[in-house]
Structures are given as structure tokens and as C-alpha cells.
Design a protein around this motif. Structure first.
Motif, PDB file in Angstrom:
ATOM      1  N   PRO A  85       0.902  -1.429  -0.043  1.00 19.01           N
ATOM      2  CA  PRO A  85      -0.015   0.235  -0.056  1.00 19.01           C
ATOM      3  C   PRO A  85       0.849   1.238  -0.070  1.00 19.01           C
ATOM      4  O   PRO A  85       0.199   2.405  -0.224  1.00 19.01           O
ATOM      5  CB  PRO A  85      -0.752  -0.048   1.328  1.00 19.01           C
ATOM      6  CG  PRO A  85      -0.071  -1.106   2.227  1.00 19.01           C
ATOM      7  CD  PRO A  85       0.366  -2.011   1.159  1.00 19.01           C
ATOM      8  N   GLN A 125      -0.087   5.066  -1.676  1.00 18.94           N
ATOM      9  CA  GLN A 125      -0.219   6.314  -0.995  1.00 18.94           C
ATOM     10  C   GLN A 125       0.769   7.498  -1.545  1.00 18.94           C
ATOM     11  O   GLN A 125       0.379   8.518  -1.615  1.00 18.94           O
ATOM     12  CB  GLN A 125       0.165   5.966   0.611  1.00 18.94           C
ATOM     13  CG  GLN A 125      -0.645   5.249   1.373  1.00 18.94           C
ATOM     14  CD  GLN A 125      -2.064   6.264   1.523  1.00 18.94           C
ATOM     15  OE1 GLN A 125      -1.945   7.473   1.554  1.00 18.94           O
ATOM     16  NE2 GLN A 125      -3.147   5.563   1.951  1.00 18.94           N
ATOM     17  N   ALA A 142      -9.732  -1.691  -1.658  1.00 20.58           N
ATOM     18  CA  ALA A 142      -9.084  -0.900  -0.363  1.00 20.58           C
ATOM     19  C   ALA A 142      -8.228   0.268  -0.980  1.00 20.58           C
ATOM     20  O   ALA A 142      -8.004   1.363  -0.383  1.00 20.58           O
ATOM     21  CB  ALA A 142      -8.200  -1.916   0.349  1.00 20.58           C
ATOM     22  N   ARG A 143      -7.602   0.039  -2.199  1.00 22.96           N
ATOM     23  CA  ARG A 143      -6.874   0.964  -2.601  1.00 22.96           C
ATOM     24  C   ARG A 143      -7.433   2.006  -2.891  1.00 22.96           C
ATOM     25  O   ARG A 143      -6.960   3.389  -3.035  1.00 22.96           O
ATOM     26  CB  ARG A 143      -5.867   0.384  -3.864  1.00 22.96           C
ATOM     27  CG  ARG A 143      -4.897  -0.543  -3.400  1.00 22.96           C
ATOM     28  CD  ARG A 143      -3.646  -0.241  -2.360  1.00 22.96           C
ATOM     29  NE  ARG A 143      -3.178  -1.416  -1.845  1.00 22.96           N
ATOM     30  CZ  ARG A 143      -3.506  -1.739  -0.562  1.00 22.96           C
ATOM     31  NH1 ARG A 143      -4.460  -1.341   0.042  1.00 22.96           N
ATOM     32  NH2 ARG A 143      -2.734  -2.932  -0.146  1.00 22.96           N
ATOM     33  N   GLU A 194      -8.596   4.136   0.228  1.00 24.12           N
ATOM     34  CA  GLU A 194      -7.727   4.521   1.309  1.00 24.12           C
ATOM     35  C   GLU A 194      -7.095   5.761   0.284  1.00 24.12           C
ATOM     36  O   GLU A 194      -6.544   6.541   1.002  1.00 24.12           O
ATOM     37  CB  GLU A 194      -6.726   3.552   1.987  1.00 24.12           C
ATOM     38  CG  GLU A 194      -6.046   2.825   0.903  1.00 24.12           C
ATOM     39  CD  GLU A 194      -5.358   1.548   1.267  1.00 24.12           C
ATOM     40  OE1 GLU A 194      -5.580   1.270   2.409  1.00 24.12           O
ATOM     41  OE2 GLU A 194      -4.500   1.017   0.677  1.00 24.12           O
ATOM     42  N   ASN A 195      -7.143   5.735  -0.856  1.00 21.42           N
ATOM     43  CA  ASN A 195      -6.357   6.613  -1.888  1.00 21.42           C
ATOM     44  C   ASN A 195      -7.400   7.642  -2.438  1.00 21.42           C
ATOM     45  O   ASN A 195      -6.966   8.592  -3.027  1.00 21.42           O
ATOM     46  CB  ASN A 195      -5.399   6.098  -2.678  1.00 21.42           C
ATOM     47  CG  ASN A 195      -4.201   5.185  -1.828  1.00 21.42           C
ATOM     48  OD1 ASN A 195      -3.355   6.042  -1.591  1.00 21.42           O
ATOM     49  ND2 ASN A 195      -4.596   3.952  -1.932  1.00 21.42           N
ATOM     50  N   GLN A 196      -8.663   7.425  -2.082  1.00 22.78           N
ATOM     51  CA  GLN A 196      -9.702   8.321  -2.835  1.00 22.78           C
ATOM     52  C   GLN A 196      -9.475   8.607  -4.176  1.00 22.78           C
ATOM     53  O   GLN A 196      -9.478   9.547  -4.519  1.00 22.78           O
ATOM     54  CB  GLN A 196      -9.856   9.609  -1.696  1.00 22.78           C
ATOM     55  CG  GLN A 196     -10.073   9.403  -0.598  1.00 22.78           C
ATOM     56  CD  GLN A 196     -10.360  10.837   0.292  1.00 22.78           C
ATOM     57  OE1 GLN A 196      -9.164  11.374   0.368  1.00 22.78           O
ATOM     58  NE2 GLN A 196     -11.399  11.039   1.037  1.00 22.78           N
ATOM     59  N   ILE A 213      -8.446  12.764   3.633  1.00 23.06           N
ATOM     60  CA  ILE A 213      -7.715  11.745   4.770  1.00 23.06           C
ATOM     61  C   ILE A 213      -6.208  12.104   4.615  1.00 23.06           C
ATOM     62  O   ILE A 213      -5.711  11.985   5.951  1.00 23.06           O
ATOM     63  CB  ILE A 213      -7.869  10.417   4.037  1.00 23.06           C
ATOM     64  CG1 ILE A 213      -9.364  10.045   4.145  1.00 23.06           C
ATOM     65  CG2 ILE A 213      -7.138   9.560   4.730  1.00 23.06           C
ATOM     66  CD1 ILE A 213      -9.713   8.670   3.468  1.00 23.06           C
ATOM     67  N   LYS A 214      -5.798  12.700   3.461  1.00 24.86           N
ATOM     68  CA  LYS A 214      -4.111  12.743   3.560  1.00 24.86           C
ATOM     69  C   LYS A 214      -3.741  13.944   4.563  1.00 24.86           C
ATOM     70  O   LYS A 214      -2.637  13.879   5.136  1.00 24.86           O
ATOM     71  CB  LYS A 214      -3.740  13.069   2.108  1.00 24.86           C
ATOM     72  CG  LYS A 214      -3.668  11.914   1.225  1.00 24.86           C
ATOM     73  CD  LYS A 214      -2.788  11.739   0.086  1.00 24.86           C
ATOM     74  CE  LYS A 214      -2.601  10.681  -0.759  1.00 24.86           C
ATOM     75  NZ  LYS A 214      -2.375   9.591  -0.295  1.00 24.86           N
ATOM     76  N   ARG A 258      -2.562  12.406   7.768  1.00 23.88           N
ATOM     77  CA  ARG A 258      -1.544  11.198   7.557  1.00 23.88           C
ATOM     78  C   ARG A 258      -0.411  11.524   8.535  1.00 23.88           C
ATOM     79  O   ARG A 258      -0.056  12.805   8.429  1.00 23.88           O
ATOM     80  CB  ARG A 258      -1.183  10.745   6.209  1.00 23.88           C
ATOM     81  CG  ARG A 258      -2.175   9.794   5.716  1.00 23.88           C
ATOM     82  CD  ARG A 258      -1.631   9.566   4.293  1.00 23.88           C
ATOM     83  NE  ARG A 258      -0.302   8.988   4.229  1.00 23.88           N
ATOM     84  CZ  ARG A 258      -0.283   7.598   4.298  1.00 23.88           C
ATOM     85  NH1 ARG A 258      -1.105   6.876   4.783  1.00 23.88           N
ATOM     86  NH2 ARG A 258       1.207   7.140   4.226  1.00 23.88           N
TER      87      ARG A 258
END
Length: 259
Positions: free
Chosen positions: A147, A151, A180-181, A184-186, A245-246, A249
Motif C-alpha cells: 500500500p 499512498q 481498499a486501494r 484509502e487513496n480516494q 484523509i491525507k 496522515r
């Protein structure tokens, strides 16, 4: 923008048959005003560790796809093997209607479980390319299990591509990881797998077009088929703006545990 995935049964050591199938799908995609069509890993040869065999027609394969991109006025994404030192490189190439190479990516993670690392030189660079203002980042098969590279790619890319020869006995992993990718990466995710059977390996396809929220827009299971979907750059931008989301992080913190 309109994208097509060409899920094909890659005939073993029958490059002529594989070209015929690809051209059929390319023509159909062109007739449907597709901007880019994407094919599975090692599109014309099928996946193998026999590098000399894979290299026999590598330049001819590239020229063949360039000619079809020009003939049908479409961008084409495909997989092939290129020579690198005393090994091969498992590559993804995108060619334009002008017969130009748009991007060439080398698989970062050779599949050591099947001894790929002994025969293929690993890639050292995440790549990007732009079509109609949409930024894409391409990957190959086993890369999907890592992953971190996604990202990094999604800091810039609106969509990622994963071309594969992913066996049926691990199909649940393939489908779950693609979703999932995306989540989580939109970003949009285009996962293109093959179907059919080679020796003891069976492939279930399960090619997918997934939106930035993880919703499957189009998918097809165990048959040869072309799937097409329209995607929208604004959708990626709006989702990232509303739920960024980023921003949360903590990459410097994570890095302390990776050293």
C-alpha cells in the motif's frame, strides 16, 4: 473520460491469436469512443519466467500496439517484457494515437513466491501520465499488496492502474485489495486481470473499475469481455476536498517504524 478494460484469455505461446483478440477489443472500444483501453500483464505472451522467449518479439509487440493506437485513434495500455542487463523487466507501456510512448513503468515488486525476482529486474520508480487532465499512476500485479506505493502515487494521481495475471485461488485478495486501494487513496482504480487456464493455473478475471469511494462501477468475472465506464476528474477532487484523509496522515511518525 471513458475507459475500457480488455479482459482476455491469453493463449499460451500463440501471439497471433492474442493479437486478434486485442484488436477486436481495441476496435470495439474505439467504436464506443473510449479514450484509453487497458489490457492484462504480459498481454501478448502471457506471464512466464522464460525471459528469452518473452524477448523474442518485444519490439514487434510494441510497434504492433503503436500501429493499432494510430489506426483506431485510441490510447492503449498493455504489458510486455523488455531486456535489462542479464534479466528482463516486467513493464507496462501506454502508447498514444500518434504512436508515441506516453509512459513506461517497470514492476517494482517482482513476485518472489514464483521466483520472478531471479529473472526480472525490479523497477525503482513510480510513474505518472496525463490524459485529458486526468493523472494516472500504473502498477503491475504483485505491486497491489504494497500500500505504501499507492499512498505515494495518490498524492498526485487521480487514478491508478493495476494490470495482472492473478490466479483464481487468490481472487478474494485481488478484489479486496483493489477496493481498499480506492478507498484509502480516494482515487479511481482500474484492475485488469486475465481469464483462462495455463498448465495448473486458473485465472478468474474479476477485472474492475472502482470509484474513489470504493464502489464497483463495472466488473466481469470468468469470461472474455470488454467493460467500459465513464469517469470524472471532478468526482475525485470533490471527495478529497470534502473528506481529506491525507491531511491526517503522519508520514514522519510512520517512517520511524520502517527504518
Amino acid at each position: 473520460m471513458r475507459i475500457a478494460l480488455g479482459q482476455i484469455d491469453v493463449a499460451w505461446k500463440n501471439t497471433s491469436k492474442n493479437k486478434e483478440k486485442c484488436e477486436e477489443f481495441i476496435q470495439k472500444a474505439s467504436e464506443n469512443k473510449v479514450d484509453m483501453i487497458i489490457f492484462p500483464e504480459m498481454t501478448i505472451t502471457g506471464v512466464s519466467n522464460n525471459v528469452p522467449y518473452l524477448l523474442e518479439a518485444n519490439e514487434e509487440i510494441v510497434q504492433w500496439f503503436k500501429d493499432r493506437a494510430n489506426k483506431y485513434n485510441i490510447n492503449i495500455c498493455f504489458g510486455y517484457v523488455k531486456e535489462a542487463d542479464d534479466k528482463g523487466q516486467n513493464n507496462l507501456l501506454v502508447v498514444s494515437p500518434k504512436k508515441e510512448k506516453i509512459v513506461e513503468y517497470t514492476k517494482i515488486h517482482p513476485f518472489s513466491y514464483a521466483n520472478e525476482d531471479k529473472y526480472f529486474k525490479r523497477g525503482e520508480e513510480i510513474k505518472f501520465f496525463n490524459i485529458n487532465e486526468m493523472i494516472f499512476s500504473p502498477f503491475i500485479c504483485y505491486d497491489l499488496r504494497f500500500p505504501e506505493i499507492f499512498q505515494i502515487a495518490s498524492k498526485k494521481a487521480h487514478a491508478v492502474i493495476v494490470i495482472a495475471n492473478w490466479p483464481k485461488n487468490r481472487r478474494e485478495h485481488w478484489m479486496a485489495l483493489l477496493k481498499a486501494r480506492a478507498i484509502e487513496n480516494q482515487c479511481y482504480v482500474f484492475g485488469v486481470n486475465r481469464v483462462g487456464e495455463v498448465k495448473s493455473l486458473v485465472y478468474s478475471g474479476d477485472s474492475m473499475i472502482i470509484d474513489p469511494l470504493g464502489n464497483v462501477i463495472e466488473t466481469i468475472s470468468e469470461k472474455e469481455e470488454l467493460i467500459i465506464a465513464d469517469i470524472n476528474l471532478k468526482e475525485v477532487e470533490n471527495i478529497r476536498e470534502k473528506f481529506n484523509i491525507k491531511n491526517d496522515r503522519r508520514e514522519e511518525f510512520y517512517a520511524e517504524f520502517i527504518k
